[in-house]
Design a protein around this motif. Structure first.
Motif, PDB file in Angstrom:
ATOM      1  N   SER A  37     117.890  -1.649  -3.673  1.00 55.65           N
ATOM      2  CA  SER A  37     118.912  -0.600  -3.647  1.00 55.65           C
ATOM      3  C   SER A  37     119.588  -0.486  -5.004  1.00 55.65           C
ATOM      4  CB  SER A  37     119.958  -0.905  -2.575  1.00 55.65           C
ATOM      5  OG  SER A  37     119.380  -0.877  -1.304  1.00 55.65           O
ATOM      6  N   THR A  40     117.216   1.391  -7.325  1.00 53.43           N
ATOM      7  CA  THR A  40     117.244   2.820  -6.980  1.00 53.43           C
ATOM      8  C   THR A  40     118.492   3.472  -7.554  1.00 53.43           C
ATOM      9  OG1 THR A  40     115.951   2.484  -4.972  1.00 53.43           O
ATOM     10  CG2 THR A  40     117.296   4.474  -5.069  1.00 53.43           C
ATOM     11  N   ASN A  61     113.019   6.218  -4.683  1.00 52.74           N
ATOM     12  CA  ASN A  61     112.939   5.117  -3.725  1.00 52.74           C
ATOM     13  C   ASN A  61     112.319   3.931  -4.441  1.00 52.74           C
ATOM     14  OD1 ASN A  61     113.862   6.223  -1.124  1.00 52.74           O
ATOM     15  ND2 ASN A  61     112.181   7.652  -1.448  1.00 52.74           N
TER      16      ASN A  61
END
Length: 104
Positions: A37, A40, A61
């Motif tokens: 995360s 990203t 992603n």
């Protein structure tokens, strides 16, 4: 009666929250999920900082191996290539798959 309804909703929300988290992440690798995360987010921030108008429709992603997947649209091939370069130059990125469609 309103108090009972509010308490019931709060309890259901507390019970349902862990299920939502588990569905959105790989619970067996929570550290990896946070790392991916973060990658990203770094890529998205760099794309918007360097090309705010031309790369605003690019989706990012990251898989658990640190590979970034770019999709969405860009107005030119050069903009698509620029998004790929920006992603490749981001800390933590191990590879980039560019699936951006050129759509002026």
């Amino acid at each position: 009666m309103k108090t009972i309804a509010v308490v019931a909703l709060a309890v259901m929300g507390a019970i349902g929250a862990p299920a939502l988290y588990a569905a959105d992440s790989d619970a067996s690798y929570p550290g990896m999920y946070v790392k991916d995360s973060a990658i990203t987010t770094k890529v998205k921030v760099k794309l918007l900082a360097k090309e705010p108008t031309t790369l605003s429709n690019v989706k990012v992603n990251t898989d658990r191996d640190g590979v970034v997947w770019l999709s969405g649209t860009a107005p030119t091939k050069e903009a698509s290539d620029r998004a790929e370069t920006i992603a490749k130059e981001t800390d933590g990125v191990k590879g980039v798959h560019n699936n951006i469609v050129v759509a002026p």
